[in-house]
Motif scaffolding. Structure first.
Motif, PDB file in Angstrom:
ATOM      1  N   TYR A   1      14.055 -24.335   7.841  1.00  0.00           N
ATOM      2  CA  TYR A   1      14.811 -23.430   6.980  1.00  0.00           C
ATOM      3  C   TYR A   1      15.360 -22.338   7.893  1.00  0.00           C
ATOM      4  CZ  TYR A   1      12.777 -25.822   2.998  1.00  0.00           C
ATOM      5  OH  TYR A   1      12.431 -26.786   2.086  1.00  0.00           O
ATOM      6  N   LEU A   2      16.678 -22.332   8.088  1.00  0.00           N
ATOM      7  CA  LEU A   2      17.282 -21.419   9.048  1.00  0.00           C
ATOM      8  C   LEU A   2      17.375 -20.010   8.486  1.00  0.00           C
ATOM      9  CD1 LEU A   2      18.675 -20.982  11.788  1.00  0.00           C
ATOM     10  CD2 LEU A   2      20.850 -21.499  10.659  1.00  0.00           C
ATOM     11  N   HIS A   3      16.860 -19.037   9.252  1.00  0.00           N
ATOM     12  CA  HIS A   3      16.982 -17.622   8.912  1.00  0.00           C
ATOM     13  C   HIS A   3      17.914 -16.991   9.937  1.00  0.00           C
ATOM     14  CE1 HIS A   3      16.158 -13.499   7.881  1.00  0.00           C
ATOM     15  NE2 HIS A   3      15.274 -13.840   6.971  1.00  0.00           N
ATOM     16  N   ALA A   4      19.139 -16.716   9.510  1.00  0.00           N
ATOM     17  CA  ALA A   4      20.136 -16.159  10.426  1.00  0.00           C
ATOM     18  C   ALA A   4      19.875 -14.674  10.645  1.00  0.00           C
ATOM     19  CB  ALA A   4      21.534 -16.375   9.862  1.00  0.00           C
ATOM     20  N   LEU A   5      20.028 -14.231  11.888  1.00  0.00           N
ATOM     21  CA  LEU A   5      19.774 -12.837  12.241  1.00  0.00           C
ATOM     22  C   LEU A   5      21.054 -12.047  12.475  1.00  0.00           C
ATOM     23  CD1 LEU A   5      16.769 -13.264  14.714  1.00  0.00           C
ATOM     24  CD2 LEU A   5      16.705 -12.747  12.260  1.00  0.00           C
ATOM     25  N   ASP A   6      22.203 -12.677  12.283  1.00  0.00           N
ATOM     26  CA  ASP A   6      23.452 -11.937  12.443  1.00  0.00           C
ATOM     27  C   ASP A   6      24.509 -12.362  11.429  1.00  0.00           C
ATOM     28  OD1 ASP A   6      23.656 -14.411  13.602  1.00  0.00           O
ATOM     29  OD2 ASP A   6      24.343 -13.718  15.562  1.00  0.00           O
ATOM     30  N   LEU A   7      24.064 -12.876  10.306  1.00  0.00           N
ATOM     31  CA  LEU A   7      24.979 -13.192   9.203  1.00  0.00           C
ATOM     32  C   LEU A   7      25.069 -11.930   8.342  1.00  0.00           C
ATOM     33  CD1 LEU A   7      26.564 -15.736   8.357  1.00  0.00           C
ATOM     34  CD2 LEU A   7      24.763 -16.176   6.694  1.00  0.00           C
ATOM     35  N   ASP A   8      26.148 -11.215   8.479  1.00  0.00           N
ATOM     36  CA  ASP A   8      26.219  -9.792   8.133  1.00  0.00           C
ATOM     37  C   ASP A   8      26.640  -9.571   6.677  1.00  0.00           C
ATOM     38  OD1 ASP A   8      25.973  -7.128   8.933  1.00  0.00           O
ATOM     39  OD2 ASP A   8      28.072  -6.998   9.549  1.00  0.00           O
ATOM     40  N   LEU A   9      25.726  -9.821   5.735  1.00  0.00           N
ATOM     41  CA  LEU A   9      26.089  -9.766   4.314  1.00  0.00           C
ATOM     42  C   LEU A   9      26.447  -8.363   3.842  1.00  0.00           C
ATOM     43  CD1 LEU A   9      23.474 -12.160   2.638  1.00  0.00           C
ATOM     44  CD2 LEU A   9      25.688 -12.708   3.675  1.00  0.00           C
ATOM     45  N   ALA A  10      25.842  -7.337   4.428  1.00  0.00           N
ATOM     46  CA  ALA A  10      26.064  -5.975   3.934  1.00  0.00           C
ATOM     47  C   ALA A  10      26.748  -5.096   4.967  1.00  0.00           C
ATOM     48  CB  ALA A  10      24.725  -5.346   3.517  1.00  0.00           C
ATOM     49  N   GLY A  11      27.376  -5.698   5.972  1.00  0.00           N
ATOM     50  CA  GLY A  11      27.977  -4.918   7.035  1.00  0.00           C
ATOM     51  C   GLY A  11      29.329  -4.351   6.681  1.00  0.00           C
ATOM     52  N   ILE A  12      29.891  -3.615   7.644  1.00  0.00           N
ATOM     53  CA  ILE A  12      31.234  -3.036   7.486  1.00  0.00           C
ATOM     54  C   ILE A  12      32.212  -3.603   8.511  1.00  0.00           C
ATOM     55  CG2 ILE A  12      30.418  -0.914   6.409  1.00  0.00           C
ATOM     56  CD1 ILE A  12      30.657   0.473   9.120  1.00  0.00           C
ATOM     57  N   ASP A  13      31.706  -4.330   9.526  1.00  0.00           N
ATOM     58  CA  ASP A  13      32.608  -5.040  10.430  1.00  0.00           C
ATOM     59  C   ASP A  13      33.311  -6.150   9.649  1.00  0.00           C
ATOM     60  OD1 ASP A  13      31.531  -3.453  12.383  1.00  0.00           O
ATOM     61  OD2 ASP A  13      30.933  -5.106  13.701  1.00  0.00           O
TER      62      ASP A  13
END
Length: 298
Positions: A80-92
């Motif tokens: 089960y992949l846990h992404a560490l840079d899939l930016d759901l709440a970012g502003i970029d």
């Protein structure tokens, strides 16, 4: 960001989640790079069958993803992949190339979806990793994160499963489950319930673990759940409660797990987050997690 046509409804996912068949799987996470031997030992020593591994990876870690695939096959584990840079709440701005690369990792590993916290993981191109910023607990944040989550899910062409993040410092007064429900129903995505994070946040606010409003939460969207230990430190008028993956799970978190588990009618994976934990404590934790699963009529 331009508004998009959004589809709501728990049974109308744009990227449908696989249906649950039978009891949820029992899984663990350890450090994906340095603790794979520990995970393999836990699989061998644990009484119930541990059949899943929550693997963390960053975009660009192609070699690690290859190693994780070999590790999973050798130990009979689904990933089960846990992404560490899939930016759901970012502003970029959302980076479609990065999203597609992470989705390719998930497909290569056979992960049924991509899990990540509702948080800012990237700022001005820098990956925050250990310093990710949780989504503010405000109604304005619901629309922003829902729009980004739906766009990312559409690019990935895989289900995105959003997790409730930890809050070292509170920002906003919206209830976390209200926020998660709003995002999930607007973005039409799945959810991951970190039980320790929920317990901690309500402790920080002086609220009971269970609230009457929780009955309206879309529990059927929760397909993955995480459990870990906690620590509490008092700073005069402020109590800092944090999750600690290396510590045994505390009784209040076990009780919260037993309370919430029957509500998660579509739960497919229960993951014990255990980075830095010793093997003996890890085995005890996994066996107690199995007891929690056995107590529910799936």
């Amino acid at each position: 960001m331009a508004p998009e046509t959004l589809v709501a409804g728990v049974n109308q996912l744009n990227q449908p989640l696989p249906a649950r068949t039978g009891r949820p799987v029992l899984g663990l996470s350890t450090d994906s790079m340095t603790e794979r031997d520990l995970a393999a030992e836990a699989v061998r020593r644990t009484r119930p069958p541990v059949t899943a591994f929550s693997a963390a990876a960053l975009c660009g870690q192609d070699d690690l993803v290859d190693e994780l695939g070999t590790f999973a096959k050798a130990n009979g584990l689904s990933i089960y992949l846990h992404a560490l840079d899939l930016d759901l709440a970012g502003i970029d701005p959302v980076d479609p190339g990065m999203v597609r690369q992470i989705a390719d990792y998930a497909r290569a590993l056979g992960s049924p979806w991509i899990t990540t916290d509702f948080a800012m993981w990237v700022l001005r191109g820098e990956k925050l990793i250990e310093n990710m910023l949780p989504v503010p607990l405000t109604r304005e944040a619901v629309d922003w994160v829902a729009d980004r989550t739906k766009r990312i899910q559409d690019i990935a062409q895989l289900p995105i499963v959003g997790e409730n993040p930890p809050y070292p410092v509170l920002a906003g007064d919206l209830d976390i489950l209200t926020l998660m429900a709003g995002i999930a129903e607007r973005a039409d995505c799945g959810l991951c319930m970190d039980i320790g994070h929920l317990y901690i946040l309500r402790q920080q606010r002086g609220e009971p673990v269970e609230r009457p409003e929780d009955a309206d939460f879309p529990w059927e969207r929760v397909v993955e759940a995480h459990i870990s230990g906690i620590t509490c430190r008092d700073f005069n008028a402020y109590q800092l409660v944090q999750d600690q993956h290396r510590w045994p799970v505390d009784d209040p978190v076990w009780r919260t797990t037993e309370l919430l588990m029957p509500r998660m009618t579509q739960l497919q994976a229960l993951i014990g987050e255990s980075e830095g934990m010793g093997i003996d404590d890890l085995v005890v934790k996994l066996e107690r997690m199995d007891d929690c699963l056995e107590a529910v009529s799936w």
